[in-house]
Design a protein around this motif. Structure first.
Motif, PDB file in Angstrom:
ATOM      1  N   UNK A   9       0.858  -1.185   0.000  1.00 13.48           N
ATOM      2  CA  UNK A   9       0.000   0.000   0.000  1.00 13.48           C
ATOM      3  C   UNK A   9       0.891   1.231   0.000  1.00 13.48           C
ATOM      4  N   UNK A  10       0.320   2.337  -0.430  1.00 13.09           N
ATOM      5  CA  UNK A  10       1.069   3.584  -0.533  1.00 13.09           C
ATOM      6  C   UNK A  10       0.589   4.546   0.531  1.00 13.09           C
ATOM      7  N   UNK A  11       1.545   5.143   1.234  1.00  4.33           N
ATOM      8  CA  UNK A  11       1.258   6.154   2.242  1.00  4.33           C
ATOM      9  C   UNK A  11       2.135   7.356   1.917  1.00  4.33           C
ATOM     10  N   UNK A  12       1.512   8.456   1.517  1.00  2.00           N
ATOM     11  CA  UNK A  12       2.295   9.574   0.988  1.00  2.00           C
ATOM     12  C   UNK A  12       2.783   9.202  -0.399  1.00  2.00           C
ATOM     13  N   UNK A  13       4.098   9.326  -0.630  1.00  2.00           N
ATOM     14  CA  UNK A  13       4.661   8.880  -1.905  1.00  2.00           C
ATOM     15  C   UNK A  13       5.522   7.635  -1.724  1.00  2.00           C
ATOM     16  N   UNK A  14       5.512   7.071  -0.529  1.00  2.00           N
ATOM     17  CA  UNK A  14       6.271   5.860  -0.257  1.00  2.00           C
ATOM     18  C   UNK A  14       5.318   4.697  -0.022  1.00  2.00           C
ATOM     19  N   UNK A  15       5.784   3.499  -0.338  1.00  2.00           N
ATOM     20  CA  UNK A  15       4.962   2.301  -0.170  1.00  2.00           C
ATOM     21  C   UNK A  15       5.454   1.485   1.021  1.00  2.00           C
ATOM     22  N   UNK A  71      -2.127  -4.493  11.086  1.00  2.00           N
ATOM     23  CA  UNK A  71      -3.548  -4.224  11.243  1.00  2.00           C
ATOM     24  C   UNK A  71      -3.843  -2.845  11.820  1.00  2.00           C
ATOM     25  N   UNK A  72      -2.811  -2.090  12.201  1.00  2.00           N
ATOM     26  CA  UNK A  72      -3.059  -0.787  12.826  1.00  2.00           C
ATOM     27  C   UNK A  72      -2.954   0.367  11.835  1.00  2.00           C
ATOM     28  N   UNK A  73      -2.751   0.066  10.534  1.00  2.00           N
ATOM     29  CA  UNK A  73      -2.689   1.108   9.506  1.00  2.00           C
ATOM     30  C   UNK A  73      -3.862   0.909   8.559  1.00  2.00           C
ATOM     31  N   UNK A  74      -4.578   2.005   8.292  1.00  2.00           N
ATOM     32  CA  UNK A  74      -5.762   1.905   7.441  1.00  2.00           C
ATOM     33  C   UNK A  74      -5.371   1.547   6.014  1.00  2.00           C
ATOM     34  N   UNK A  75      -6.081   0.609   5.394  1.00  3.09           N
ATOM     35  CA  UNK A  75      -5.829   0.182   4.021  1.00  3.09           C
ATOM     36  C   UNK A  75      -6.917   0.754   3.116  1.00  3.09           C
ATOM     37  N   UNK A  76      -6.495   1.422   2.059  1.00  2.12           N
ATOM     38  CA  UNK A  76      -7.489   1.997   1.147  1.00  2.12           C
ATOM     39  C   UNK A  76      -7.162   1.609  -0.279  1.00  2.12           C
ATOM     40  N   UNK A  77      -8.137   1.759  -1.176  1.00  2.00           N
ATOM     41  CA  UNK A  77      -7.928   1.459  -2.586  1.00  2.00           C
ATOM     42  C   UNK A  77      -8.326   0.039  -2.945  1.00  2.00           C
ATOM     43  N   UNK A  78      -8.128  -0.288  -4.222  1.00  2.00           N
ATOM     44  CA  UNK A  78      -8.558  -1.590  -4.749  1.00  2.00           C
ATOM     45  C   UNK A  78      -7.389  -2.489  -5.140  1.00  2.00           C
ATOM     46  N   UNK A  79      -6.170  -2.092  -4.791  1.00  2.00           N
ATOM     47  CA  UNK A  79      -5.003  -2.877  -5.196  1.00  2.00           C
ATOM     48  C   UNK A  79      -4.903  -4.205  -4.460  1.00  2.00           C
ATOM     49  N   UNK A  80      -5.733  -4.419  -3.426  1.00  2.00           N
ATOM     50  CA  UNK A  80      -5.674  -5.668  -2.665  1.00  2.00           C
ATOM     51  C   UNK A  80      -6.537  -6.774  -3.279  1.00  2.00           C
ATOM     52  N   UNK A 121      -5.912  -1.332 -13.766  1.00  2.00           N
ATOM     53  CA  UNK A 121      -4.752  -0.566 -13.286  1.00  2.00           C
ATOM     54  C   UNK A 121      -5.002  -0.013 -11.884  1.00  2.00           C
ATOM     55  N   UNK A 122      -3.912   0.324 -11.217  1.00  2.00           N
ATOM     56  CA  UNK A 122      -3.960   0.840  -9.851  1.00  2.00           C
ATOM     57  C   UNK A 122      -3.135   2.118  -9.777  1.00  2.00           C
ATOM     58  N   UNK A 123      -3.185   2.756  -8.638  1.00  2.00           N
ATOM     59  CA  UNK A 123      -2.339   3.915  -8.377  1.00  2.00           C
ATOM     60  C   UNK A 123      -1.123   3.487  -7.576  1.00  2.00           C
ATOM     61  N   UNK A 124       0.003   4.176  -7.829  1.00  2.00           N
ATOM     62  CA  UNK A 124       1.194   3.949  -7.011  1.00  2.00           C
ATOM     63  C   UNK A 124       2.034   2.762  -7.397  1.00  2.00           C
ATOM     64  N   UNK A 125       1.994   2.340  -8.661  1.00  2.00           N
ATOM     65  CA  UNK A 125       2.778   1.163  -9.064  1.00  2.00           C
ATOM     66  C   UNK A 125       4.285   1.404  -8.913  1.00  2.00           C
ATOM     67  N   UNK A 126       4.740   2.617  -9.197  1.00  2.00           N
ATOM     68  CA  UNK A 126       6.174   2.898  -9.099  1.00  2.00           C
ATOM     69  C   UNK A 126       6.687   2.784  -7.669  1.00  2.00           C
ATOM     70  N   UNK A 127       6.092   3.487  -6.690  1.00  2.00           N
ATOM     71  CA  UNK A 127       6.598   3.297  -5.322  1.00  2.00           C
ATOM     72  C   UNK A 127       6.441   1.865  -4.820  1.00  2.00           C
ATOM     73  N   UNK A 128       5.430   1.141  -5.307  1.00  2.00           N
ATOM     74  CA  UNK A 128       5.292  -0.258  -4.907  1.00  2.00           C
ATOM     75  C   UNK A 128       6.432  -1.105  -5.451  1.00  2.00           C
ATOM     76  N   UNK A 129       6.840  -0.858  -6.697  1.00  2.00           N
ATOM     77  CA  UNK A 129       7.956  -1.591  -7.280  1.00  2.00           C
ATOM     78  C   UNK A 129       9.261  -1.268  -6.557  1.00  2.00           C
TER      79      UNK A 129
END
Length: 518
Positions: A9-15, A71-80, A121-129
C-alpha cells in the motif's frame, strides 16, 4: 489452510509492505476482511467471487478470513483485490504456493479485479515496485497498464497480467509470462523536444534576462504587466530553459503522478519538468493537497521539480495564497489528520502573473488607467507581505511596441539560454555538494554567510538600498540569493556591485508600492 501473499500500500509517496493472510476453515459460510480496510477494500468480497468464477474457479463455501497486516494502519484502494484472490486460491489448493523457479512468497501482487476477472490498473505502481526491490523481493505481479512505470526499477522482475487466469496459469507454470526488462532513465540519454520556444516571444529582452536568472537559481518570479504583454506566453516557455531532470528528480516526480493516477498508461518516468497552471477558483485543498480519507497531493506537489504558474495572482482567494507560504519555504507539504501525518514533496519554481491594477493599465504609456489610487492599493494588498517576500524576483512586463512585433529578428532560442542555465546550475551543484541544497534559491542563512561574499562597493550599494526601501530581512536575503545567481552566470566567485544592482532591479513591486501609496 492458511496462505500468505505479499501485497503493498502507498502512504504519501512511499509504499509499505502488507501481508495478506488468508485462512479457510470449516464453519458457517462467511467472507471477512480485517485489518482496518476502507470501503473499497471491503467491497472486494463482492468482486472476488465473480472474478474467480469467470477465471474458471469456484469460491469455496467455507469460512474465509483475510487479515491485512499490519492491522493498525488503514488500508485503502482496490489494489488488494488480486493478492486476496490469489491467497484464496492458494489456501484451498487450487494453485501451488511454489513450483520450480517460482514461489508466491517471492513476489508482490497488486491489482484491481473486474467482475469478469480482468485486472485493472492501480495507483502507485512505481513506489510499490521500489518497495518490492528494497525488501529483497524477486518481482512484482501487476496490471499490464502499470508495467511501464514499474519497469524503470532495476533488479526486479515486472510481470504484467491482463486477467486473473493469466496469473493462475503463470503460477502453475502452464503459461509462464516473461518479465518486462527494466529500462531505467539513468542508462540512456534523452533529448527532449518542446513545441514552444523562447525565441517566439517578440521583444521583452529584459524580462527574458530575469527569467534566465530565475531558472539558473530556481527563484520564484512575479510578472507584472498590462493585459496582452506576454506574461502567460513567457511563463509557459520557462520549462524549456530549465535544466533537464536528473534520474532522482524524475523518480520523485513520477511517484507523485503515480499515486494520483495521472501517469499515462505507456509512460514510464516523467522526463519533462511539470508545468501546472490551476485556475484562480481553486481551493486551498486543491492547491496544497488533502481531502477526505487518505490526503492526496495538490497542485504544488504535482508541480514538484517543475513550474507552478498562478495567473491573475490577486484573483486567488486569500486563504489559498496563504497556505502556500509553508511549501514555498520548506519545499514540502505536511498534511496532518487524526490518524496520520503525510508529507508530500513540493520543490517548485513559482511563476505568478498579475496586472498592475484592476483595469490593468496603471503606469502604462499606451492607455490611461481608470483606477483610483485606493483601488490600486487595495488590489496590490491582496497579496500579503509574507507571501511577497517569498518571491525572489518581481519584474515588470511592458506592452510590446508594434515595431518589435512586426520585426523578423528574434532573440535567443531556448536551447541557447538553457546551456547558460545548466552551466550555472553545475556551479551550484558543486558548491552545495554533500548537502540537501541544490540551487541558490534554497540557501539557508548559514549558506548565505558562507557563499555570498560581497565586495566593498556592493556592501555600500546594499546598505543604501535596504535603508531607502525599508526592506525586510527576508527581502534582503532574496536579493543576496539572486545576486549570487547573477554572479554564477557571470562566472564570478564574488558578488559585485553590478550583480547587486541587477538583483535590486528585480524587486520592482517594492518600489511600486511606495509609488502607489504616494
Amino acid at each position: 489452510m492458511l496462505a500468505r501473499i505479499i501485497a503493498g500500500a502507498v502512504l504519501g509517496i512511499e509504499a509499505y509492505m502488507v501481508e495478506v493472510e488468508v485462512d479457510i476453515s470449516y464453519g458457517m459460510t462467511a467472507f471477512r476482511i480485517v485489518g482496518l480496510p476502507d470501503g473499497a477494500v471491503r467491497e472486494a468480497r463482492l468482486r472476488i467471487p465473480s472474478a474467480l468464477d469467470n477465471a474458471g474457479y469456484e469460491m469455496p463455501q467455507k469460512k474465509i478470513t483475510i487479515n491485512l497486516a499490519p492491522a493498525d494502519i488503514r488500508k485503502d484502494g482496490t489494489a488488494f483485490d488480486l493478492p486476496m484472490a490469489v491467497g484464496i486460491l492458494a489456501a484451498y489448493g487450487a494453485i501451488p504456493t511454489a513450483r520450480k523457479g517460482f514461489a508466491l512468497e517471492d513476489y508482490l501482487f497488486v491489482g484491481e479485479l473486474n467482475l469478469n476477472g480482468e485486472v485493472r490498473s492501480i495507483r502507485g505502481a512505481l513506489p510499490l515496485a521500489v518497495m518490492a526491490r528494497d525488501n529483497g523481493l524477486r518481482g512484482i505481479v501487476l496490471p499490464e497498464e502499470n508495467a511501464p512505470e514499474a519497469a524503470v526499477v532495476s533488479d526486479i522482475e515486472v510481470i504484467p497480467v491482463r486477467h486473473l487466469s493469466d496469473v493462475t496459469a503463470h503460477v502453475r507454470g502452464h503459461t509462464p509470462i516473461d518479465p518486462i526488462a527494466a529500462e531505467p532513465m539513468a542508462a540512456r540519454e534523452y533529448r527532449l523536444g518542446y513545441s514552444v520556444n523562447f525565441n517566439e516571444v517578440a521583444g521583452q529582452e529584459s524580462v527574458k534576462r530575469a527569467l534566465e536568472v530565475a531558472a539558473a537559481g530556481g527563484h520564484n518570479v512575479l510578472l507584472i504587466g498590462p493585459p496582452g504583454s506576454g506574461k502567460s506566453m513567457l511563463a509557459k516557455r520557462i520549462p524549456t530553459i530549465l535544466p533537464e531532470m536528473t534520474f532522482e528528480e524524475s523518480l520523485e516526480t513520477t511517484k507523485v503522478y503515480s499515486i494520483t493516477g495521472q501517469l499515462g498508461s505507456k509512460e514510464g518516468l516523467i522526463r519533462r519538468r511539470p508545468f501546472r497552471s490551476p485556475h484562480h477558483t481553486i481551493s486551498d485543498v486543491g492547491i496544497v493537497g488533502g481531502g477526505s480519507g487518505v490526503p492526496r497531493p495538490g497542485e504544488v506537489s504535482l508541480a514538484h521539480n517543475g513550474v507552478l504558474f498562478l495567473d491573475e495572482l490577486p484573483e486567488f482567494r486569500r486563504n489559498v495564497l496563504e497556505v502556500m507560504r509553508q511549501p514555498l519555504e520548506d519545499g514540502c507539504v505536511t498534511i496532518s489528520r487524526s490518524l496520520m501525518t503525510l508529507t508530500y514533496p513540493a520543490n517548485i519554481m513559482l511563476i505568478a502573473a498579475m496586472n498592475p491594477c484592476p483595469c490593468g493599465y496603471f503606469g502604462s504609456d499606451q492607455k490611461r488607467c481608470s483606477c483610483a489610487h485606493d483601488r490600486v492599493r487595495d488590489y496590490r494588498t491582496r497579496i500579503s507581505g509574507p507571501l511577497l517576500d517569498r518571491i525572489d524576483i518581481h519584474v515588470e512586463v511592458p506592452a510590446v511596441p508594434y515595431r518589435k512585433l512586426k520585426g523578423e529578428r528574434r532573440g535567443e532560442s531556448s536551447r541557447q539560454v538553457q546551456q547558460r542555465v545548466q552551466a550555472a546550475r553545475n556551479v551550484q551543484r558543486s558548491r552545495f555538494a554533500g548537502t540537501d541544497v541544490h540551487a541558490n534559491a534554497q540557501m539557508r542563512p548559514s549558506e548565505l554567510r558562507e557563499h555570498c561574499q560581497i565586495d566593498d562597493d556592493g556592501h555600500d550599494l546594499m546598505e543604501m538600498v535596504v535603508d531607502r526601501l525599508g526592506m525586510s530581512a527576508r527581502a534582503y536575503d532574496r536579493i543576496l540569493k539572486v545576486a549570487r545567481t547573477i554572479a554564477d552566470l557571470d562566472g564570478s566567485d564574488t558578488i559585485e556591485a553590478s550583480h547587486i544592482a541587477e538583483a535590486v532591479q528585480y524587486r520592482s513591486l517594492d518600489r511600486d508600492l511606495d509609488r502607489v501609496a504616494a
